[in-house]
Design a protein around this motif. Structure first.
Motif, PDB file in Angstrom:
ATOM      1  N   UNK A   4      10.268  89.096 107.020  1.00  0.00           N
ATOM      2  CA  UNK A   4      10.973  90.278 107.503  1.00  0.00           C
ATOM      3  C   UNK A   4      10.071  91.057 108.427  1.00  0.00           C
ATOM      4  N   UNK A   5      10.530  91.416 109.594  1.00  0.00           N
ATOM      5  CA  UNK A   5      11.847  91.058 110.111  1.00  0.00           C
ATOM      6  C   UNK A   5      11.866  89.611 110.586  1.00  0.00           C
ATOM      7  N   UNK A   6      13.058  89.073 110.712  1.00  0.00           N
ATOM      8  CA  UNK A   6      13.183  87.712 111.216  1.00  0.00           C
ATOM      9  C   UNK A   6      12.898  87.695 112.714  1.00  0.00           C
ATOM     10  N   UNK A   7      12.359  86.577 113.177  1.00  0.00           N
ATOM     11  CA  UNK A   7      12.103  86.372 114.608  1.00  0.00           C
ATOM     12  C   UNK A   7      12.320  84.897 114.901  1.00  0.00           C
ATOM     13  N   UNK A   8      12.250  84.510 116.148  1.00  0.00           N
ATOM     14  CA  UNK A   8      12.419  83.101 116.501  1.00  0.00           C
ATOM     15  C   UNK A   8      11.389  82.273 115.744  1.00  0.00           C
ATOM     16  N   UNK A   9      11.867  81.210 115.086  1.00  0.00           N
ATOM     17  CA  UNK A   9      10.998  80.347 114.301  1.00  0.00           C
ATOM     18  C   UNK A   9      10.982  80.677 112.815  1.00  0.00           C
ATOM     19  N   UNK A  10      11.477  81.861 112.435  1.00  0.00           N
ATOM     20  CA  UNK A  10      11.520  82.233 111.013  1.00  0.00           C
ATOM     21  C   UNK A  10      12.428  81.295 110.241  1.00  0.00           C
ATOM     22  N   UNK A  11      12.061  81.016 108.992  1.00  0.00           N
ATOM     23  CA  UNK A  11      12.875  80.176 108.112  1.00  0.00           C
ATOM     24  C   UNK A  11      13.075  80.873 106.779  1.00  0.00           C
ATOM     25  N   UNK A  43      16.658  79.962 115.673  1.00  0.00           N
ATOM     26  CA  UNK A  43      16.302  79.096 116.799  1.00  0.00           C
ATOM     27  C   UNK A  43      16.381  79.808 118.148  1.00  0.00           C
ATOM     28  N   UNK A  44      17.104  80.911 118.209  1.00  0.00           N
ATOM     29  CA  UNK A  44      17.168  81.722 119.428  1.00  0.00           C
ATOM     30  C   UNK A  44      17.187  83.181 119.007  1.00  0.00           C
ATOM     31  N   UNK A  45      16.455  84.007 119.760  1.00  0.00           N
ATOM     32  CA  UNK A  45      16.421  85.424 119.426  1.00  0.00           C
ATOM     33  C   UNK A  45      16.150  86.244 120.677  1.00  0.00           C
ATOM     34  N   UNK A  46      17.200  86.795 121.223  1.00  0.00           N
ATOM     35  CA  UNK A  46      17.107  87.753 122.315  1.00  0.00           C
ATOM     36  C   UNK A  46      17.586  89.080 121.727  1.00  0.00           C
ATOM     37  N   UNK A  47      16.666  89.933 121.265  1.00  0.00           N
ATOM     38  CA  UNK A  47      17.034  91.139 120.525  1.00  0.00           C
ATOM     39  C   UNK A  47      18.185  91.930 121.160  1.00  0.00           C
ATOM     40  N   UNK A  48      19.142  92.236 120.306  1.00  0.00           N
ATOM     41  CA  UNK A  48      20.335  93.028 120.647  1.00  0.00           C
ATOM     42  C   UNK A  48      21.289  92.321 121.610  1.00  0.00           C
ATOM     43  N   UNK A  49      21.011  91.078 121.971  1.00  0.00           N
ATOM     44  CA  UNK A  49      21.861  90.341 122.905  1.00  0.00           C
ATOM     45  C   UNK A  49      22.440  89.061 122.297  1.00  0.00           C
ATOM     46  N   UNK A  50      21.551  88.233 121.716  1.00  0.00           N
ATOM     47  CA  UNK A  50      21.973  86.899 121.298  1.00  0.00           C
ATOM     48  C   UNK A  50      21.000  86.370 120.245  1.00  0.00           C
ATOM     49  N   UNK A  51      21.541  85.967 119.100  1.00  0.00           N
ATOM     50  CA  UNK A  51      20.728  85.381 118.025  1.00  0.00           C
ATOM     51  C   UNK A  51      21.455  84.149 117.516  1.00  0.00           C
TER      52      UNK A  51
END
Length: 89
Positions: free
Chosen positions: A42-49, A68-76
């Motif tokens: 926590x917090x989760x980010x790209x690569x977190x499992x 696998x994808x993390x563009x904060x506030x746009x696309x996860x």
């Protein structure tokens, strides 16, 4: 079988992002959430499992998730692998 769902959420993107990326809040929005295995990143980010235990029709099963994808506030995008070769994205 493929299942898709779309919804409109009347909240600012940052508020939604913060909830979606906080694994401790999964029980607030995933109706079949039961518990977790192990320590939660926590917090989760790209690569977190994380490994989530879900309960459906009285039966528990585990899903192993990866961000696998993390563009904060746009696309996860989370990808999950479950029993009997099931998967979710």
């Amino acid at each position: 079988m493929r299942v898709e769902r779309a919804t409109h959420i009347a909240a600012p993107p940052k508020a939604v992002y913060d909830i979606v990326m906080d694994p401790a809040r999964l029980g607030d929005w995933v109706t079949i959430h039961h518990s977790f295995e192990g320590r939660l990143p926590s917090p989760l980010k790209k690569g977190s499992t994380l490994t989530q235990c879900l309960k459906l029709a009285g039966r528990k099963f585990h899903v192993h998730w990866k961000v696998v994808e993390n563009e904060p506030c746009e696309h996860v995008v989370w990808e999950g692998r479950g029993p009997v070769a099931s998967h979710a994205r």
